[in-house]
Design a protein around this motif. Sequence first.
Motif, PDB file in Angstrom:
ATOM      1  N   GLN A  22       0.834  -1.205   0.000  1.00 38.86           N
ATOM      2  CA  GLN A  22       0.000   0.000   0.000  1.00 38.86           C
ATOM      3  C   GLN A  22       0.870   1.257   0.000  1.00 38.86           C
ATOM      4  OE1 GLN A  22      -2.371   0.427   3.554  1.00 38.86           O
ATOM      5  NE2 GLN A  22      -2.950   2.520   3.055  1.00 38.86           N
ATOM      6  N   MET A  23       1.916   1.262   0.821  1.00 43.99           N
ATOM      7  CA  MET A  23       2.812   2.422   0.892  1.00 43.99           C
ATOM      8  C   MET A  23       3.515   2.659  -0.443  1.00 43.99           C
ATOM      9  SD  MET A  23       4.326   1.815   4.733  1.00 43.99           S
ATOM     10  CE  MET A  23       5.610   3.062   4.599  1.00 43.99           C
ATOM     11  N   LEU A  24       3.848   1.604  -1.146  1.00 46.81           N
ATOM     12  CA  LEU A  24       4.441   1.730  -2.477  1.00 46.81           C
ATOM     13  C   LEU A  24       3.446   2.361  -3.456  1.00 46.81           C
ATOM     14  CD1 LEU A  24       6.368  -1.630  -2.742  1.00 46.81           C
ATOM     15  CD2 LEU A  24       7.354   0.624  -3.188  1.00 46.81           C
ATOM     16  N   VAL A  33      12.147  -1.864  -3.774  1.00 48.89           N
ATOM     17  CA  VAL A  33      11.783  -2.743  -2.662  1.00 48.89           C
ATOM     18  C   VAL A  33      11.837  -4.187  -3.133  1.00 48.89           C
ATOM     19  CG1 VAL A  33       9.926  -3.444  -1.090  1.00 48.89           C
ATOM     20  CG2 VAL A  33      10.278  -1.016  -1.588  1.00 48.89           C
ATOM     21  N   PHE A  34      12.385  -5.047  -2.274  1.00 48.55           N
ATOM     22  CA  PHE A  34      12.310  -6.480  -2.488  1.00 48.55           C
ATOM     23  C   PHE A  34      11.718  -7.083  -1.228  1.00 48.55           C
ATOM     24  CE2 PHE A  34      13.498 -10.886  -2.400  1.00 48.55           C
ATOM     25  CZ  PHE A  34      13.328 -11.274  -3.716  1.00 48.55           C
ATOM     26  N   MET A  35      10.719  -7.978  -1.400  1.00 47.40           N
ATOM     27  CA  MET A  35      10.070  -8.610  -0.251  1.00 47.40           C
ATOM     28  C   MET A  35      10.292 -10.115  -0.252  1.00 47.40           C
ATOM     29  SD  MET A  35       6.352  -6.935   0.311  1.00 47.40           S
ATOM     30  CE  MET A  35       5.942  -5.316  -0.320  1.00 47.40           C
ATOM     31  N   GLN A  36      10.652 -10.628   0.914  1.00 44.62           N
ATOM     32  CA  GLN A  36      10.673 -12.062   1.171  1.00 44.62           C
ATOM     33  C   GLN A  36       9.363 -12.315   1.899  1.00 44.62           C
ATOM     34  OE1 GLN A  36      11.446 -13.555   4.643  1.00 44.62           O
ATOM     35  NE2 GLN A  36      10.537 -15.322   3.658  1.00 44.62           N
ATOM     36  N   THR A  39       5.106 -17.552   3.891  1.00 46.05           N
ATOM     37  CA  THR A  39       3.875 -18.274   3.578  1.00 46.05           C
ATOM     38  C   THR A  39       2.680 -17.339   3.389  1.00 46.05           C
ATOM     39  OG1 THR A  39       3.379 -18.568   5.925  1.00 46.05           O
ATOM     40  CG2 THR A  39       4.630 -20.329   4.850  1.00 46.05           C
ATOM     41  N   SER A  40       2.945 -16.044   3.311  1.00 49.77           N
ATOM     42  CA  SER A  40       1.856 -15.079   3.127  1.00 49.77           C
ATOM     43  C   SER A  40       1.100 -15.371   1.840  1.00 49.77           C
ATOM     44  CB  SER A  40       2.407 -13.650   3.102  1.00 49.77           C
ATOM     45  OG  SER A  40       3.026 -13.353   4.338  1.00 49.77           O
ATOM     46  N   GLY A  41      -0.213 -15.191   1.879  1.00 49.42           N
ATOM     47  CA  GLY A  41      -1.046 -15.427   0.707  1.00 49.42           C
ATOM     48  C   GLY A  41      -1.162 -14.204  -0.181  1.00 49.42           C
ATOM     49  N   TYR A  42      -0.899 -13.040   0.369  1.00 47.95           N
ATOM     50  CA  TYR A  42      -0.998 -11.795  -0.384  1.00 47.95           C
ATOM     51  C   TYR A  42       0.211 -11.682  -1.308  1.00 47.95           C
ATOM     52  CZ  TYR A  42      -1.473  -6.835  -1.439  1.00 47.95           C
ATOM     53  OH  TYR A  42      -1.605  -5.632  -2.091  1.00 47.95           O
ATOM     54  N   VAL A  43      -0.050 -11.297  -2.562  1.00 43.77           N
ATOM     55  CA  VAL A  43       1.022 -11.174  -3.551  1.00 43.77           C
ATOM     56  C   VAL A  43       1.259  -9.689  -3.836  1.00 43.77           C
ATOM     57  CG1 VAL A  43       1.767 -11.750  -5.893  1.00 43.77           C
ATOM     58  CG2 VAL A  43       0.391 -13.392  -4.571  1.00 43.77           C
ATOM     59  N   PRO A  44       2.428  -9.160  -3.456  1.00 44.89           N
ATOM     60  CA  PRO A  44       2.715  -7.746  -3.680  1.00 44.89           C
ATOM     61  C   PRO A  44       3.082  -7.468  -5.135  1.00 44.89           C
ATOM     62  CG  PRO A  44       4.621  -8.789  -2.695  1.00 44.89           C
ATOM     63  CD  PRO A  44       3.534  -9.832  -2.757  1.00 44.89           C
ATOM     64  N   ALA A  45       2.972  -6.203  -5.512  1.00 43.46           N
ATOM     65  CA  ALA A  45       3.287  -5.806  -6.887  1.00 43.46           C
ATOM     66  C   ALA A  45       4.787  -5.683  -7.130  1.00 43.46           C
ATOM     67  CB  ALA A  45       2.598  -4.479  -7.211  1.00 43.46           C
ATOM     68  N   CYS A  46       5.564  -5.514  -6.083  1.00 39.00           N
ATOM     69  CA  CYS A  46       7.020  -5.338  -6.230  1.00 39.00           C
ATOM     70  C   CYS A  46       7.712  -6.710  -6.345  1.00 39.00           C
ATOM     71  CB  CYS A  46       7.566  -4.567  -5.037  1.00 39.00           C
ATOM     72  SG  CYS A  46       7.468  -5.468  -3.487  1.00 39.00           S
ATOM     73  N   PRO A  47       8.989  -6.697  -6.709  1.00 33.27           N
ATOM     74  CA  PRO A  47       9.728  -7.958  -6.753  1.00 33.27           C
ATOM     75  C   PRO A  47       9.669  -8.661  -5.400  1.00 33.27           C
ATOM     76  CG  PRO A  47      10.994  -6.220  -7.805  1.00 33.27           C
ATOM     77  CD  PRO A  47       9.814  -5.560  -7.152  1.00 33.27           C
ATOM     78  N   HIS A  48       9.459  -9.977  -5.433  1.00 35.20           N
ATOM     79  CA  HIS A  48       9.310 -10.735  -4.191  1.00 35.20           C
ATOM     80  C   HIS A  48       9.640 -12.202  -4.432  1.00 35.20           C
ATOM     81  CE1 HIS A  48       5.501 -11.248  -6.302  1.00 35.20           C
ATOM     82  NE2 HIS A  48       5.402 -12.404  -5.665  1.00 35.20           N
ATOM     83  N   GLN A  49       9.836 -12.892  -3.332  1.00 35.91           N
ATOM     84  CA  GLN A  49      10.105 -14.323  -3.367  1.00 35.91           C
ATOM     85  C   GLN A  49       9.626 -14.884  -2.036  1.00 35.91           C
ATOM     86  OE1 GLN A  49      14.156 -15.056  -4.440  1.00 35.91           O
ATOM     87  NE2 GLN A  49      14.060 -17.235  -3.993  1.00 35.91           N
ATOM     88  N   ALA A  50       9.025 -16.055  -2.038  1.00 39.23           N
ATOM     89  CA  ALA A  50       8.517 -16.631  -0.793  1.00 39.23           C
ATOM     90  C   ALA A  50       9.653 -16.860   0.201  1.00 39.23           C
ATOM     91  CB  ALA A  50       7.769 -17.934  -1.070  1.00 39.23           C
TER      92      ALA A  50
END
Length: 158
Positions: A22-24, A33-36, A39-50
Amino acid sequence: MLFVTVGSQKFPFDRLIKKVDQMLREGLIQEEVFMQTGTSGYVPACPHQAFCEGARFEELLEACGILITHGGAGTMVDAAKRGKKTVAVPRLARYGEHVDNHQLELTERLHKMNLVYACPDVEDLPEALRAVRDQSLARFPSNTEAFIQALDEDIRSF
């Protein structure tokens, strides 16, 4: 770069992932931003990996200017040893994010030691991020370095 990690717990931490996303979208975060996401079910719009393998996690932690993390002891201490500006958002039992509130207690303690900036309410994350940018956090004292220094002082005293 801002690195967000939720650790490797079996419980999701969607509250944190959603808030950063949301802040993005609202432009409150301007940097990459990179997110690890674990097991979160929400998929962010920025680059991410479980989950990130150890070397990749180390690379992201080393490269980031600011870390936003869950209240896991290992991650917070590792970041403090590296002198990383860290915002710690504890997982809370009432949201099913953990079995108890030990992360809340730990983040508050490390906040009092000026090692992390504690953000117990995810809605306060924009303010916490602004505050940590201007704050100088302490480095976690390494037990190895303290031991070597004490040993050196003992040897020199003879």
